[in-house]
Scaffold this motif. Sequence first.
Motif, PDB file in Angstrom:
ATOM      1  N   HIS A 216      58.882 -34.068  26.793  1.00 40.56           N
ATOM      2  CA  HIS A 216      58.365 -35.649  26.202  1.00 40.56           C
ATOM      3  C   HIS A 216      58.289 -35.104  24.954  1.00 40.56           C
ATOM      4  O   HIS A 216      59.011 -36.475  23.974  1.00 40.56           O
ATOM      5  CB  HIS A 216      56.501 -34.381  26.147  1.00 40.56           C
ATOM      6  CG  HIS A 216      55.627 -35.361  27.188  1.00 40.56           C
ATOM      7  ND1 HIS A 216      55.632 -36.607  28.071  1.00 40.56           N
ATOM      8  CD2 HIS A 216      55.249 -34.161  28.318  1.00 40.56           C
ATOM      9  CE1 HIS A 216      55.157 -36.443  29.031  1.00 40.56           C
ATOM     10  NE2 HIS A 216      55.159 -35.248  29.175  1.00 40.56           N
ATOM     11  N   ARG A 220      60.804 -39.104  23.477  1.00 44.02           N
ATOM     12  CA  ARG A 220      60.151 -39.831  22.316  1.00 44.02           C
ATOM     13  C   ARG A 220      60.506 -39.401  21.191  1.00 44.02           C
ATOM     14  O   ARG A 220      61.077 -40.797  20.477  1.00 44.02           O
ATOM     15  CB  ARG A 220      58.719 -38.416  21.894  1.00 44.02           C
ATOM     16  CG  ARG A 220      58.047 -39.465  20.689  1.00 44.02           C
ATOM     17  CD  ARG A 220      57.196 -40.472  21.143  1.00 44.02           C
ATOM     18  NE  ARG A 220      57.423 -41.695  20.716  1.00 44.02           N
ATOM     19  CZ  ARG A 220      57.225 -42.691  21.009  1.00 44.02           C
ATOM     20  NH1 ARG A 220      56.428 -43.242  21.591  1.00 44.02           N
ATOM     21  NH2 ARG A 220      57.912 -44.004  20.983  1.00 44.02           N
ATOM     22  N   LYS A 223      63.479 -42.207  22.022  1.00 41.28           N
ATOM     23  CA  LYS A 223      62.995 -43.506  21.756  1.00 41.28           C
ATOM     24  C   LYS A 223      62.471 -44.245  20.584  1.00 41.28           C
ATOM     25  O   LYS A 223      62.809 -45.045  20.268  1.00 41.28           O
ATOM     26  CB  LYS A 223      62.089 -43.685  22.511  1.00 41.28           C
ATOM     27  CG  LYS A 223      61.212 -44.899  22.920  1.00 41.28           C
ATOM     28  CD  LYS A 223      60.289 -45.241  23.533  1.00 41.28           C
ATOM     29  CE  LYS A 223      59.601 -46.268  24.615  1.00 41.28           C
ATOM     30  NZ  LYS A 223      58.598 -46.572  25.275  1.00 41.28           N
ATOM     31  N   ASP A 224      62.644 -43.388  19.456  1.00 43.55           N
ATOM     32  CA  ASP A 224      62.216 -43.463  18.506  1.00 43.55           C
ATOM     33  C   ASP A 224      63.436 -43.805  17.065  1.00 43.55           C
ATOM     34  O   ASP A 224      63.612 -44.959  16.502  1.00 43.55           O
ATOM     35  CB  ASP A 224      61.470 -42.497  16.902  1.00 43.55           C
ATOM     36  CG  ASP A 224      60.049 -42.562  18.531  1.00 43.55           C
ATOM     37  OD1 ASP A 224      59.526 -42.903  18.619  1.00 43.55           O
ATOM     38  OD2 ASP A 224      59.286 -41.048  17.689  1.00 43.55           O
ATOM     39  N   GLU A 228      67.894 -44.691  24.271  1.00 47.58           N
ATOM     40  CA  GLU A 228      67.434 -44.732  25.979  1.00 47.58           C
ATOM     41  C   GLU A 228      67.622 -42.737  26.692  1.00 47.58           C
ATOM     42  O   GLU A 228      69.272 -42.354  25.803  1.00 47.58           O
ATOM     43  CB  GLU A 228      67.710 -45.626  27.045  1.00 47.58           C
ATOM     44  CG  GLU A 228      67.646 -46.994  26.733  1.00 47.58           C
ATOM     45  CD  GLU A 228      67.627 -48.140  27.399  1.00 47.58           C
ATOM     46  OE1 GLU A 228      67.897 -49.059  27.461  1.00 47.58           O
ATOM     47  OE2 GLU A 228      69.169 -47.749  28.334  1.00 47.58           O
ATOM     48  N   TYR A 283      56.884 -38.645  32.819  1.00 47.97           N
ATOM     49  CA  TYR A 283      57.693 -39.313  30.616  1.00 47.97           C
ATOM     50  C   TYR A 283      57.598 -40.827  31.397  1.00 47.97           C
ATOM     51  O   TYR A 283      58.603 -41.403  31.410  1.00 47.97           O
ATOM     52  CB  TYR A 283      58.669 -38.404  31.732  1.00 47.97           C
ATOM     53  CG  TYR A 283      59.432 -36.421  31.716  1.00 47.97           C
ATOM     54  CD1 TYR A 283      58.342 -35.818  30.779  1.00 47.97           C
ATOM     55  CD2 TYR A 283      58.814 -35.600  33.404  1.00 47.97           C
ATOM     56  CE1 TYR A 283      58.312 -34.491  31.122  1.00 47.97           C
ATOM     57  CE2 TYR A 283      58.709 -34.502  33.092  1.00 47.97           C
ATOM     58  CZ  TYR A 283      58.361 -34.280  31.895  1.00 47.97           C
ATOM     59  OH  TYR A 283      57.838 -33.108  32.168  1.00 47.97           O
ATOM     60  N   ASN A 285      58.313 -41.843  28.561  1.00 45.04           N
ATOM     61  CA  ASN A 285      59.645 -41.941  27.585  1.00 45.04           C
ATOM     62  C   ASN A 285      60.768 -42.152  28.177  1.00 45.04           C
ATOM     63  O   ASN A 285      61.686 -42.272  27.875  1.00 45.04           O
ATOM     64  CB  ASN A 285      59.793 -41.810  26.302  1.00 45.04           C
ATOM     65  CG  ASN A 285      58.239 -42.232  25.637  1.00 45.04           C
ATOM     66  OD1 ASN A 285      57.794 -43.509  25.302  1.00 45.04           O
ATOM     67  ND2 ASN A 285      57.676 -41.252  25.280  1.00 45.04           N
ATOM     68  N   THR A 287      63.571 -42.867  30.046  1.00 45.93           N
ATOM     69  CA  THR A 287      64.159 -44.281  30.568  1.00 45.93           C
ATOM     70  C   THR A 287      64.705 -44.690  32.056  1.00 45.93           C
ATOM     71  O   THR A 287      64.501 -45.543  32.792  1.00 45.93           O
ATOM     72  CB  THR A 287      65.622 -44.628  29.205  1.00 45.93           C
ATOM     73  OG1 THR A 287      65.347 -44.575  28.225  1.00 45.93           O
ATOM     74  CG2 THR A 287      66.083 -46.861  29.727  1.00 45.93           C
TER      75      THR A 287
END
Length: 714
Positions: A216, A220, A223-224, A228, A283, A285, A287
């Motif tokens: 996770h 995350r 993504k931040d 991807e 999950y 996040n 992709t």
Amino acid sequence: MIKTIFFRKSVLVSMLITFFISVYSCVEPNEFTLGIEIDTELPQILHGAQKLKEFALTNQIPIVEKDASYIIQIAIDSLQLKPEAFAISVHDKKVLVKGGNATGVMYGLLDIKEQLCGKVKKIIEKEESPYLKFRALKFNLPWEAYRSSQTLLEHTETCRDTLFWKDFLDMMAENRFNKLTLWNLHPFSRMVKTKKYPEASPFSDAEMKEWEVFWHSLFRMAKDRGIETYMVNWNIFVSSEFAKHHKVSDLSRSNEKYIGKGDTAQVVKDYMRECVRETIDKYPNLTGLGITLGEGMGGMTAQEREDWILETVVAGARQASRKIKFIHRVPLSAGTASSGSTDVTVEKLTRQTLDTLTCFDGPINIELKFNWSHGHSTTKLVKVHGGELSDTYWNPMPDNYYLAWMIRNEDFFILRWGQTDFIRQHIAENVHPYVNGYYVGSETYIPAKDYITSLEGASTTYAFERQWMFYKAWGRLLYNPKTSNTYFAKVYEKRFPNDGNTLFEAQLKTSNVPLIIASYLNARWDFTLYSEGFLGFNDGPPAVKLLSLETIANRNPMDPGYVGVKTFLAANEDELKGKLTPIQLADSLYSSCNKALKSVEMIAERDNVDLLYEVSDIKAWAYLGLYFSDKLKAAVAYQKFLKTKDLVNHQEAVDWLEKATMNWSEIVKVTEPVYQPVPIEHKGYRVDSNLFHWSIVQEEVEAELKWLKDLYKD
């Protein structure tokens, strides 16, 4: 639409960025300030702002809340700018950073940080837009790895550390990579303990929770930063616990094999569906997923392999609660074996599947290995994994997928590399309407734990930081191939004031060495060539792992512009027109490598460990280029001797090989002070050890010279 992000104090991390900067003149650092107060919850923008703030604090730039002279305003303009594009404009005392989306704004903020890194504190107006949408790094994970060895396991602790991933992802964002592909034989047993098959997991509930927290966090953080994430696996592999419990998949029981017979039992299919579905749902996040039709599918036909994917991975994705993106690697083998082959019939079969898979989020991405496992070679597409490729995948133009080239690096793990002209030329020749990007990375080298840097005092913590120019060159040029060499020279100059431009120009020259070696020696899968060690699989005697005179004489070069030794000796003048002969190639290498050596000989690197490594690597590449240059001429003379039995040719071959041997000794002199023997995942080269250093190979270099001399004695 255009969206301006207004500023107030209601957010945890907010920033109003202001600068006392003259747009028209150079200003000293203490003449401008920063004000911080951004109102946005978009994490990509917050990341860019935070990096700019960290830069200000590190460089003692005052941060103020008011009375700022220049305000950096931020806007998202999706009408005028493409996703990930940005524009920086300067009007009076305002600097506006616009992005096509939040990631574009982030790139703009990071660009401003970079502009302010040098001696000249000046923001210039600019606009950049991504040339390629798919800019991916290939990263093999050390657990359930493609190959099993202590070399890969060295990285286990580092790859479980989120601090490592934070730095790696920061590097990706700064260099504008936007896809992280994580490769593993069977990642799912470390991601989910499925409700239906809990026996497949080797972990307790508490241990599984730790893995879940790790994944996770990783997804995350990516993504931040506008990145991807994809989990890519090989097929058919399951956890060893599942294999033993259900008495299936001999291939998965030992965790030491990656090529073997595929197990198509119903329980294996059902387990894979459950893994895919639960991973996607757990999950949000993550992709997407990627699949391979290869090593774990021995004994299966192309149709059977494709059917297995449809019945397991695709079916599991359809059962999930959300759509994902999908990577479908093209088949690695046209037959039932796993050794690698191509066939137009299989390409048509695969295309039929690709054209009809509409259950994923957006177009599918298909991956093909550019020139097999040695993408750092010629820019001409000669082969993919298995052999030559027809135009089936792009003729007619596909609607449901795009192609991305895989540029594998199995050729340099130790020495620093950065050949920007090669990357630009590669993009210019190989990006077509059906190509949306590239993958870059290794199968047998993980850029995590740095066990290669020997000397204390280096600024690097992780392995990827040693190869900083490799990532900067690939990332920036995939985003914008018009990025000039002037930009890269300035990056060098910021790192190494007064020596940067010299270093960049020298590295440009010497980074051609592995490209030329791989282009000439025409390798295939991973271990058939290791360019920086001049090791590989030989074609004939002497039976050493050092690439021999016999091998060099036998090879037909991969680059169509090169001429092989035997062809050169047999061809007439007309047949050689427009081609680079072995002698011409050797002379060209000799000239460029000597120029590089001369340019860095006066650089004083004793008080700077980072600079010492940069200079040492340039010298090592240069001497390796000279070794190949001399050995190529020796191979020509040696082949003449075999044909004519003329002792003059034999002596000429000996003379050139003696020069080559001396240049190998110079490589050893340069590298011994800065590198210890290190483990590399090329076990086939050494029977007793996988340790590599040029000093270890020197015994074979000298043995070959002795062998050549002993071919004929008075």
